[in-house]
Design a protein around this motif. Sequence first.
Motif, short mmCIF file in Angstrom:
data_model
loop_
_atom_site.label_atom_id
_atom_site.label_comp_id
_atom_site.label_asym_id
_atom_site.label_seq_id
_atom_site.Cartn_x
_atom_site.Cartn_y
_atom_site.Cartn_z
N GLU A 283 0.84 -1.20 0.00
CA GLU A 283 0.00 0.00 0.00
C GLU A 283 0.88 1.26 0.00
OE1 GLU A 283 -3.29 -0.53 2.52
OE2 GLU A 283 -4.26 1.29 1.80
N GLU A 284 1.97 1.17 0.73
CA GLU A 284 2.86 2.31 0.85
C GLU A 284 3.55 2.62 -0.49
OE1 GLU A 284 6.48 4.50 2.12
OE2 GLU A 284 6.61 2.34 1.76
N ILE A 285 3.99 1.59 -1.19
CA ILE A 285 4.70 1.83 -2.46
C ILE A 285 3.71 2.34 -3.52
CG2 ILE A 285 4.52 -0.45 -3.61
CD1 ILE A 285 7.89 0.98 -3.31
N TRP A 286 2.49 1.87 -3.42
CA TRP A 286 1.42 2.34 -4.31
C TRP A 286 1.20 3.84 -4.08
CZ3 TRP A 286 -4.28 0.10 -4.03
CH2 TRP A 286 -4.96 0.43 -5.21
N GLY A 287 1.15 4.23 -2.81
CA GLY A 287 0.98 5.65 -2.46
C GLY A 287 2.14 6.48 -3.01
N ARG A 288 3.34 5.91 -2.93
CA ARG A 288 4.50 6.64 -3.46
C ARG A 288 4.36 6.83 -4.97
NH1 ARG A 288 9.98 3.98 -1.58
NH2 ARG A 288 8.72 2.95 -0.01
N GLY A 289 3.87 5.79 -5.65
CA GLY A 289 3.65 5.88 -7.09
C GLY A 289 2.67 6.99 -7.44
N VAL A 290 1.60 7.07 -6.66
CA VAL A 290 0.61 8.13 -6.87
C VAL A 290 1.28 9.50 -6.75
CG1 VAL A 290 -1.46 9.22 -5.89
CG2 VAL A 290 -1.35 6.72 -6.11
N ALA A 291 2.10 9.66 -5.70
CA ALA A 291 2.77 10.94 -5.46
C ALA A 291 3.72 11.28 -6.61
CB ALA A 291 3.51 10.88 -4.13
N TRP A 292 4.44 10.27 -7.11
CA TRP A 292 5.38 10.53 -8.23
C TRP A 292 4.64 11.02 -9.47
CZ3 TRP A 292 7.90 5.12 -7.21
CH2 TRP A 292 8.82 5.23 -6.16
N LEU A 293 3.54 10.35 -9.78
CA LEU A 293 2.79 10.75 -10.99
C LEU A 293 2.19 12.14 -10.81
CD1 LEU A 293 1.01 7.41 -12.00
CD2 LEU A 293 3.09 8.39 -12.96
N LYS A 294 1.70 12.39 -9.60
CA LYS A 294 1.12 13.71 -9.31
C LYS A 294 2.19 14.79 -9.47
CE LYS A 294 -2.18 13.83 -5.87
NZ LYS A 294 -2.53 13.87 -4.45
N ALA A 295 3.36 14.52 -8.94
CA ALA A 295 4.45 15.50 -9.01
C ALA A 295 4.84 15.79 -10.47
CB ALA A 295 5.66 14.99 -8.23
N ALA A 296 4.62 14.81 -11.34
CA ALA A 296 4.95 15.00 -12.75
C ALA A 296 3.79 15.65 -13.52
CB ALA A 296 5.32 13.65 -13.39
N GLY A 297 2.74 15.99 -12.80
CA GLY A 297 1.67 16.74 -13.45
C GLY A 297 0.44 15.93 -13.80
N ALA A 298 0.40 14.65 -13.39
CA ALA A 298 -0.78 13.84 -13.67
C ALA A 298 -1.91 14.22 -12.73
CB ALA A 298 -0.45 12.36 -13.53
N GLU A 299 -3.15 14.02 -13.21
CA GLU A 299 -4.32 14.21 -12.35
C GLU A 299 -4.74 12.84 -11.84
OE1 GLU A 299 -7.65 16.11 -14.21
OE2 GLU A 299 -6.30 17.49 -15.27
N ILE A 300 -4.85 12.72 -10.54
CA ILE A 300 -5.19 11.42 -9.94
C ILE A 300 -6.68 11.38 -9.62
CG2 ILE A 300 -4.66 9.83 -8.06
CD1 ILE A 300 -2.23 10.40 -9.86
N ARG A 301 -7.33 10.30 -10.01
CA ARG A 301 -8.75 10.14 -9.70
C ARG A 301 -9.01 8.75 -9.16
NH1 ARG A 301 -11.87 12.84 -14.78
NH2 ARG A 301 -10.72 14.80 -14.71
N GLU A 302 -9.88 8.67 -8.18
CA GLU A 302 -10.29 7.34 -7.74
C GLU A 302 -11.30 6.80 -8.74
OE1 GLU A 302 -10.69 6.05 -3.42
OE2 GLU A 302 -12.79 6.06 -4.08
N ILE A 303 -11.17 5.55 -9.08
CA ILE A 303 -12.12 4.94 -10.02
C ILE A 303 -12.69 3.65 -9.40
CG2 ILE A 303 -11.12 5.84 -12.15
CD1 ILE A 303 -9.80 3.00 -12.44
N ALA A 304 -13.76 3.18 -9.99
CA ALA A 304 -14.38 1.94 -9.53
C ALA A 304 -14.24 0.86 -10.59
CB ALA A 304 -15.86 2.18 -9.23
N LEU A 305 -13.78 -0.30 -10.19
CA LEU A 305 -13.77 -1.49 -11.05
C LEU A 305 -14.51 -2.57 -10.27
CD1 LEU A 305 -10.01 -1.31 -12.19
CD2 LEU A 305 -12.00 -0.76 -13.60
N PRO A 306 -15.84 -2.47 -10.22
CA PRO A 306 -16.62 -3.23 -9.23
C PRO A 306 -16.49 -4.74 -9.30
CG PRO A 306 -18.04 -1.74 -10.54
CD PRO A 306 -16.66 -1.59 -11.07
N HIS A 307 -16.16 -5.30 -10.46
CA HIS A 307 -16.12 -6.76 -10.55
C HIS A 307 -14.73 -7.35 -10.31
CE1 HIS A 307 -19.87 -5.69 -12.62
NE2 HIS A 307 -20.31 -6.80 -12.08
N THR A 308 -13.82 -6.53 -9.80
CA THR A 308 -12.44 -6.97 -9.60
C THR A 308 -12.34 -8.29 -8.84
OG1 THR A 308 -11.60 -4.71 -9.66
CG2 THR A 308 -10.26 -6.34 -8.49
#
Lengths: 494, 95
Positions: A283-308
């Motif tokens: 979970e922690e490394i995933w959070g770091r990935g989110v931060a890296w992409l955000k820092a590079a200018g990406a827009e982060i959105r929560e999405i739903a994939l209900p049948h996962t």
Amino acid sequence: MAAAALTGLGLAGARDGLRAKRFSARELAQAHLAAMETGRALNAFITETPERALAAADRSDARIARGEARPLEGLPIAIKDLFCTKGVLTTAGSHILEGFAPPYESTVTANLWRDGAVMLGKTNLDEFAMGSSNMTSAYGAVANPWRRTGDNRPLVPGGSSGGSAAAVAARLALGATGTDTGGSIRQPAAFCGIVGLKPTYGRCSRFGIVAFASSLDQAGPLARSVRDCALLLRSMAGFDPRDSTSVERPVPDYEAALTGGIRGLKVGIPREYRVEGMAAEIEEIWGRGVAWLKAAGAEIREIALPHTRYALPTYYIIAPAEASSNLARYDGVRYGLRVPAESLEEMYERTRGAGFGKEVRRRILIGTYVLSAGYYDAYYLKAQRVRALIARDFAEAFREVDAVLAPTAPSAAFAQGEKMDDPVQMYLNDVFTVPTSLAGLPGISVPAGLSAEGLPLGLQVIGRPFDEETVLRAAGVLEAAAGFDHRPSFLASS
Amino acid sequence: MSLDKATVRSIAALARVHVPEEELEHLAGELSRILGWIEQLNEVATAGVEPMTSVVEMRLRMRADEVTDGGLQEEVLADAPERAGPFFAVPKVVE
């Protein structure tokens, strides 16, 4: 240049070095063949092809001298032993193909040789690509070149492309081919700290790849950088009239997609991937990935994939069903293993009983059962319907976002012998990779950091169909931000 | 769904895979566990959903009806366990 320096190069670096004549293709091949000798304890290769490698390297040197270098000229790579290579033993990791030297070449490998790549050998894999640990190979387990800090027990390299991943991580090859049916490129890439890309279904030809589950199987590259994967994919991909599911569309210059610019890219974070009991460090490394992409200018959105959560059980109906049909051809009659018996029926049964290992047998039986009269609708048709819903989840998410970021695997590499008692526990390894496979989408795993035990952890970027360029571009940003430069415990010294 | 030994024996016969008698019990347990786990799919409402047979939206192509290879007899026979002239020699498979 010293041999160790040669095996430490990436594909792109070696290509540039060859062009600049800093070393020859023969020297490059020799350095890798020597590395393969010192790395034999890993059991990454089933067959080594040194004479062929040197002959190809000499031809490459001649071409380079004439100024006729092709895109992968003189670059030594390893081939998963699921790709048919003309005249070279091809085992699929199974006893049932004993002695089989195909009379033809797979399209993907033919494309690689057309572009000048040099084959070092055929790499070990789970039998018929069925596994997540490389423990099911009839040619023995593969050792991950990584070890836990302060613990010398051998770990699995992941699977099924475990030999390819181990070979690339240990610097025995600059890159390798893999195949991915439910995670077999991405999960071993994550376990071995390298990059692995599963392209969109239909992007690479399946012709000449020993079939496991035909609606899911897809070939892709494993290498030590995103750029190197881009380089290999460009040669591997392309339309092939001999594969009816191969898609006729141009192959982009994937390397050119690596601009590093993802400003404004919309990246989805699927909330259903926060599975119960997920390790805190994942979970922690995933959070770091989110931060890296955000820092590079990406827009982060929560999405739903209900049948996962239904992806794995769906996969474990569809894949065994297709496997039981595909593997019906191994009957001991015209090639491979034959166990003689009194009657024809008995010859089939004895040959297949002796030729297939336990996991393959399990899957053939599950597949036969779910396809049998009276159960077909309840299992197989049901699974195909749920598969449609899983694909629809992604299609809807991709209306909102351009890419999805997720972990590659729920844990780091585990020890050889762990998770062997319960097939379902082993299957859970692929919880984050199987949904992408069912939907036929491209996905890449990039090494993002180390676990508390000192093992690599991967992050996965998933994209729209045939949008490998965005996947590679986002992966390149993660790679640059992570700056993953850790080395495995075992590195071939040649 | 729980499979018994007899069911596993008959699936194995359908699949033409010999399973030694002493392994049937254990295998029945394993397969039952896998099938039990798979059955969670029954929770998913799928009425009106078309079964997905291919992830790629495409029609099968037509191709010109012409010979594109051939004359590979020696290559094709190279893996034959036994041959009789230009043919595979195999145990009798058609009664």
